[in-house]
Write a protein that holds these residues in place. Structure first.
Motif, PDB file in Angstrom:
ATOM      1  N   LYS A  22      43.333  41.475  37.976  1.00  0.00           N
ATOM      2  CA  LYS A  22      42.334  40.560  38.545  1.00  0.00           C
ATOM      3  C   LYS A  22      42.998  39.518  39.433  1.00  0.00           C
ATOM      4  O   LYS A  22      42.535  39.207  40.533  1.00  0.00           O
ATOM      5  CB  LYS A  22      41.562  39.868  37.415  1.00  0.00           C
ATOM      6  N   ILE A  23      44.102  38.942  38.940  1.00  0.00           N
ATOM      7  CA  ILE A  23      44.785  37.870  39.668  1.00  0.00           C
ATOM      8  C   ILE A  23      45.398  38.396  40.963  1.00  0.00           C
ATOM      9  O   ILE A  23      45.590  37.645  41.924  1.00  0.00           O
ATOM     10  CB  ILE A  23      45.861  37.221  38.761  1.00  0.00           C
ATOM     11  N   SER A  24      45.659  39.697  41.010  1.00  0.00           N
ATOM     12  CA  SER A  24      46.275  40.269  42.217  1.00  0.00           C
ATOM     13  C   SER A  24      45.403  40.089  43.450  1.00  0.00           C
ATOM     14  O   SER A  24      45.901  40.038  44.573  1.00  0.00           O
ATOM     15  CB  SER A  24      46.578  41.757  42.007  1.00  0.00           C
ATOM     16  N   SER A  25      44.079  39.967  43.245  1.00  0.00           N
ATOM     17  CA  SER A  25      43.178  39.863  44.399  1.00  0.00           C
ATOM     18  C   SER A  25      42.573  38.481  44.584  1.00  0.00           C
ATOM     19  O   SER A  25      41.978  38.196  45.621  1.00  0.00           O
ATOM     20  CB  SER A  25      42.051  40.896  44.269  1.00  0.00           C
ATOM     21  N   LYS A  26      42.732  37.576  43.597  1.00  0.00           N
ATOM     22  CA  LYS A  26      42.076  36.269  43.698  1.00  0.00           C
ATOM     23  C   LYS A  26      42.742  35.258  42.786  1.00  0.00           C
ATOM     24  O   LYS A  26      43.180  35.601  41.693  1.00  0.00           O
ATOM     25  CB  LYS A  26      40.594  36.415  43.300  1.00  0.00           C
ATOM     26  N   ASP A  27      42.808  34.003  43.232  1.00  0.00           N
ATOM     27  CA  ASP A  27      43.291  32.915  42.371  1.00  0.00           C
ATOM     28  C   ASP A  27      42.187  32.520  41.383  1.00  0.00           C
ATOM     29  O   ASP A  27      40.994  32.569  41.704  1.00  0.00           O
ATOM     30  CB  ASP A  27      43.655  31.687  43.211  1.00  0.00           C
ATOM     31  N   TYR A  28      42.607  32.106  40.184  1.00  0.00           N
ATOM     32  CA  TYR A  28      41.670  31.603  39.180  1.00  0.00           C
ATOM     33  C   TYR A  28      42.203  30.284  38.638  1.00  0.00           C
ATOM     34  O   TYR A  28      43.422  30.084  38.528  1.00  0.00           O
ATOM     35  CB  TYR A  28      41.508  32.599  38.025  1.00  0.00           C
ATOM     36  N   LEU A  29      41.278  29.410  38.270  1.00  0.00           N
ATOM     37  CA  LEU A  29      41.650  28.107  37.715  1.00  0.00           C
ATOM     38  C   LEU A  29      41.147  28.010  36.284  1.00  0.00           C
ATOM     39  O   LEU A  29      39.985  28.324  35.988  1.00  0.00           O
ATOM     40  CB  LEU A  29      41.040  26.970  38.535  1.00  0.00           C
ATOM     41  N   LEU A  30      42.018  27.572  35.386  1.00  0.00           N
ATOM     42  CA  LEU A  30      41.660  27.283  33.992  1.00  0.00           C
ATOM     43  C   LEU A  30      41.671  25.771  33.818  1.00  0.00           C
ATOM     44  O   LEU A  30      42.639  25.107  34.206  1.00  0.00           O
ATOM     45  CB  LEU A  30      42.680  27.931  33.047  1.00  0.00           C
ATOM     46  N   TYR A  31      40.590  25.232  33.247  1.00  0.00           N
ATOM     47  CA  TYR A  31      40.557  23.802  32.939  1.00  0.00           C
ATOM     48  C   TYR A  31      40.353  23.664  31.433  1.00  0.00           C
ATOM     49  O   TYR A  31      39.234  23.749  30.926  1.00  0.00           O
ATOM     50  CB  TYR A  31      39.426  23.116  33.718  1.00  0.00           C
ATOM     51  N   ALA A  32      41.482  23.516  30.713  1.00  0.00           N
ATOM     52  CA  ALA A  32      41.426  23.358  29.256  1.00  0.00           C
ATOM     53  C   ALA A  32      41.126  21.896  28.935  1.00  0.00           C
ATOM     54  O   ALA A  32      41.481  21.006  29.711  1.00  0.00           O
ATOM     55  CB  ALA A  32      42.765  23.770  28.638  1.00  0.00           C
ATOM     56  N   PRO A  33      40.475  21.616  27.801  1.00  0.00           N
ATOM     57  CA  PRO A  33      39.994  22.534  26.765  1.00  0.00           C
ATOM     58  C   PRO A  33      38.574  23.034  27.003  1.00  0.00           C
ATOM     59  O   PRO A  33      38.005  23.689  26.139  1.00  0.00           O
ATOM     60  CB  PRO A  33      40.040  21.656  25.513  1.00  0.00           C
TER      61      PRO A  33
END
Length: 692
Positions: free
Chosen positions: A341-352
Motif C-alpha cells: 500500500k505504501i509503495s503507491s501512497k504516503d499515509y499518516l498515523l496520528y496516535a493515539p
C-alpha cells in the motif's frame, strides 16, 4: 544583550517549566476532570517535579557551587537567585497540590471510596492488614537504627523513608539517649495503595506508609519506649551521568555503571513532612549534611506522590476518562500488506487517535517478507515490553541485516534500553551507540526490499518514540512513505551514524546538528520577505519547548515585520508574546489535557505554497545544535490538509487551552465561540474521516 534586557526579552527557562507543571496541577484541580484522573494528574505533577530537580535544578546548583553567576546562561538571573525563586515556586505549588489532594479525598468519600490512615483502621480490617503486613510488607522492609550509628547511611535517590522517633521509657537499658531514631525505607516492590475488603457499597484503601505506621509496634516490639512516631522524608539527587573514560569497558558497561552511580549523586532537594518535630528534623539534616544551597521543601504526610499515577481503578469507569478505541487509517488495512500500500501512497498515523499497531505491523511484515533484506531503525525510548524490539530480533533470526541505532543515554530510560540492547546484540542485531558528543533523538526506520532487479526503500518517520506504552497517551505523527527522494536521504542519516566524519547534504530532509538552525532561519526570513512584498505569509508551529534565544529573536523579527505567528507550545516557552514593538503579532497557547501533546510541527505559508514539516526537534539549543534530529517534509496534499485541519482544531481549543502571556498566570483561553476541546474534537475528526 545585557542581562537586564535579557530578563525583559525572554522568560526564564526553569520558571517557564514550573509554569507548565502548574498547568498539570490545574488538571488535578479541574472538577470537570474525572475524580480518579485528578489523582493521577497529582502523580504526573509530582513525577515531573522529581525529574526537574534531578536534572535542571541539579545543573543550576552545580553552577552556583562553582561560584559562577550564570546570568547569560540563565536568562538574566544569577544561579543563586534562580535556586531561591525555584524553591519558593515549588513550595507554593506543593501547598496547592496538598489542598487539591485533600479536596479530592473528600470527593472520593462522597463516592464511597475511603482512603483511611492508621488511626481509622477498624477491628474488622485489622486481621487483613496484619496478615498483609506479615506476608507481603515485612519481608520487603529495610529498617535502619540510625540513632547511634557513627556514619549516616546513604539514602537512595527519590526513595521515600519513614523517619521514626522513639521516646524511650525509664525501663530501657539498651540505648544511651532518651530519644532514638530509625529509618524505614518504603518498599517499591509492594503496591503503594492497598485495597481492603469492601463493606457493602463502601470501598476502602490504605496507603502503604500508613499500613506500616499501623504496624510500628510489631516492628519495634523488642524495645521499651513511651511513644513512637513516624514522619516521611525524601531526598532527590543529581541525576547527571558521569561516564568514565576507561577504554577497556564497553559503552553499555559504562552507561550501566553510571546509572547505578546515580543513587549516590549529590542531594539537591530534601522534602519532609511539615508536621515532623523540630528536634527530629534538625537531627536528620545535620546527619545528612543538608546545606543552604539545597532545596528544602516542607511537604505533606506522603511523599513520592508520583505513585498516584498508578492509583487503582476500583472498577469505577465513571471516575476515569472514557477509553477510546484507536481508529484505523483510512485505506490502510492491517490485514493486508502495508508495504504494498505504501509503495503507491504516503499515509499518516496520528496516535493515539489512530492505532500504533501500524508501526508494529510494518516491522513484523518486514521481518517475515523474504524480499526484505535490510532494516535500519533509531530507538530512543522502548516500552517495558517491546513488540518493536521483538520484531527486530525476529527479523535478524530470519536472516535480515538489522541495524539499530539505540540511544543508551535517553534520560531515565537507560536501564530499559540497556536490557534490550544486550538482548538484541545477542540475537545478531547490529547496534550503533550514537555519535560522539551527540544524542540521537530522531525517530526513523528504513526498510530495503529487493523488487525484481532493483532495491526499493520504505520508511516511517515520527515525531515520537517507537514505544507501545507511550503511544497510548502521547499524541504523535508518524509518516509512512516510499517517496524515494525522502527515503534515500533517510539512508544518508544512517550512513552518518557509522561514518560521522562525513557530513551529508540533503535537499528534502532538515537534519540536526548541521542544518536545522539555518534552515529554519531561512524559512522564517522567507515569510518576512513575502510579507514585505504583500504576499501570503504566516508561521504556525507546534512544539514541546521553545527556549533557544536566537530562534526566538528570529520569531520576534518576523512579528515586527508583520508576519502572524501562531504557536502551540506544551511546555517551556521562553518567548514573551504580545509585547508591542517586539512580539505583538505572536500568539501562544498551551494545551494540557487527557493526552500528552507531543508532536513537533512546522508550517510556513510560503505565499500559498505551504512548506510543512513533522519533526523530532523542539526549538531548544540541544535539539538544534547537539542532537541528531530529522524534520521531514510533507508533500502529499491530502496529508497536508489533514495536518492543517488538526492544527486548526488545536488552535480553536477554548476548553483546555491556556494563554501564554507576560503575566505567566496560566489563564484559560475563554471566548464566545462554540466550545472546542481539541483532543476530543480531533478524535471525532478522525471518526468522521473514516465514515466518509
Amino acid at each position: 544583550m545585557t542581562p537586564s534586557n535579557t530578563e525583559n526579552t525572554y522568560f526564564n527557562r526553569e520558571l517557564s517549566w514550573l509554569q507548565f507543571n502548574g498547568r498539570v496541577l490545574q488538571e488535578a484541580e479541574d472538577i470537570s476532570t474525572p475524580l480518579i484522573e485528578r489523582l493521577r494528574f497529582i502523580g504526573i505533577f509530582s513525577n515531573n517535579l522529581d525529574e526537574f530537580f534531578k536534572v535542571r535544578y541539579a545543573t543550576i546548583k552545580r553552577i552556583a557551587d562553582a561560584g559562577k553567576g550564570g546570568r547569560s546562561f540563565l536568562g538574566g538571573k544569577s544561579a543563586a537567585e534562580l535556586l531561591e525563586m525555584i524553591t519558593q515556586t515549588v513550595i507554593k505549588h506543593q501547598k496547592t497540590s496538598l489542598r487539591i489532594l485533600d479536596d479530592i479525598r473528600k470527593e472520593l468519600r462522597k463516592e464511597n471510596i475511603f482512603i483511611i490512615d492508621e488511626t481509622e483502621v477498624t477491628e474488622s480490617q485489622k486481621p487483613f492488614i496484619m496478615d498483609y503486613f506479615v506476608s507481603k510488607v515485612s519481608p520487603a522492609l529495610v529498617t535502619i537504627m540510625i540513632g547511634e550509628l557513627e556514619k549516616f547511611p546513604s539514602l537512595k535517590d527519590s526513595a521515600a523513608y519513614l523517619a521514626v522517633k522513639m521516646v524511650m521509657s525509664k525501663d530501657d537499658t539498651i540505648f544511651n539517649t532518651k530519644n532514638n531514631y530509625a529509618l524505614i525505607e518504603i518498599p517499591k516492590n509492594v503496591e503503594r495503595f492497598v485495597v481492603l475488603n469492601p463493606e457493602g457499597d463502601k470501598q476502602f484503601l490504605i496507603i502503604l506508609d500508613d499500613l506500616i505506621r499501623y504496624c510500628l509496634h510489631y516492628i519495634f516490639n523488642i524495645f521499651k519506649y513511651d511513644s513512637i512516631s513516624a514522619h516521611m522524608i525524601k531526598i532527590t539527587r543529581d541525576a547527571e551521568l558521569d561516564i568514565e573514560s576507561d577504554l577497556s569497558k564497553s559503552f553499555i558497561d559504562k552507561i550501566s555503571k553510571s546509572v547505578k552511580n546515580r543513587s549516590t549523586g549529590d542531594p539537591v532537594r530534601f522534602v519532609y513532612d511539615k508536621k515532623i518535630d523540630k528536634e527530629t528534623l534538625q537531627f536528620l539534616m545535620q546527619k545528612m549534611g543538608i546545606d543552604a544551597t539545597d532545596s528544602i521543601i516542607p511537604g505533606g504526610r506522603y511523599h513520592n506522590r508520583r505513585d498516584y499515577m498508578g492509583f487503582p481503578s476500583l472498577g469505577r469507569k465513571d471516575l476515569q476518562y472514557e477509553k477510546i478505541a484507536p481508529l484505523p487509517i483510512p485505506g490502510l488495512n492491517l490485514q493486508g500488506s502495508l508495504l504494498d500500500k505504501i509503495s503507491s501512497k504516503d499515509y499518516l498515523l496520528y496516535a493515539p487517535y489512530q492505532s500504533f499497531s501500524y508501526v508494529v505491523k510494518f516491522l513484523r511484515e518486514a521481518a517475515l517478507d523474504p524480499t526484505v533484506t535490510t532494516i535500519k531503525i533509531t530507538i530512543y525510548r522502548l516500552a517495558e515490553v517491546s513488540h518493536i524490539a521483538s520484531s527486530l530480533i525476529n527479523a535478524a533470526k530470519n536472516g535480515k541485516e538489522v541495524t539499530v541505532q539505540i540511544e543508551l543515554q535517553a534520560r531515565f530510560d537507560e536501564q530499559a534500553n540497556i536490557y534490550y540492547a544486550e538482548q538484541m546484540q545477542s540475537e545478531g542485531v547490529k547496534l550503533i551507540f550514537g555519535v560522539t558528543g551527540l544524542k540521537v533523538h530522531c525517530k526513523a526506520c528504513v526498510v530495503e526490499r529487493q523488487e525484481k532487479d532493483k532495491v526499493r526503500r520504505y520508511a516511517f518517520i515520527s515525531t515520537g518514540n517507537f514505544n507501545e506504552s507511550t503511544a497510548r497517551i502521547y499524541t504523535d505523527y508518524t509518516l509512512f512513505t516510499a517517496n524515494q527522494k525522502i527515503v534515500k536521504e533517510l539512508n544518508k542519516v544512517f550512513d552518518f551514524f557509522e561514518v560521522n566524519y562525513k557530513v551529508k547534504k540533503y535537499n528534502h530532509l532538515i537534519v540536526s546538528p548541521h542544518y536545522t538552525r539555518n534552515a529554519i532561519y531561512s524559512l522564517i526570513e522567507t515569510e518576512i520577505l513575502n510579507n514585505i512584498k504583500g504576499k501570503k505569509s504566516g508561521i504556525r508551529l507546534k512544539l514541546n519547548s521553545l527556549s533557544d534565544y536566537k530562534m526566538i529573536d528570529r520569531l520576534y523579527a518576523a512579528s515586527r515585520a508583520g508576519v502572524k505567528v501562531q504557536l502551540i507550545i506544551r511546555g517551556i516557552c521562553c518567548l514573551i508574546p504580545g509585547v508591542k514593538g517586539m512580539s505583538e503579532n505572536i500568539e501562544v497557547i498551551s494545551i494540557v489535557d487527557k493526552f500528552l501533546e507531543h508532536p513537533r510541527l512546522y508550517i510556513f505559508e510560503n505565499d500559498g505554497n505551504q512548506k510543512m514539516y513533522i519533526s523530532s526537534a523542539d526549538f531548544m539549543g540541544r535539539n538544534l545544535d547537539n542532537r541528531v534530529e530529522i524534520s521531514c517534509p510533507i508533500y502529499d496534499d491530502e496529508i497536508k490538509q489533514e495536518i492543517n485541519d488538526t492544527f486548526n482544531i488545536c488552535w480553536s481549543d477554548n476548553v483546555k487551552a491556556r494563554m501564554i502571556n507576560d503575566k505567566q498566570d496560566n489563564a484559560y483561553r475563554k471566548n464566545d465561540n462554540i466550545k472546542v476541546r481539541s483532543q476530543f474534537a480531533t478524535y471525532e475528526y478522525y471518526k468522521n474521516k473514516l465514515e466518509a
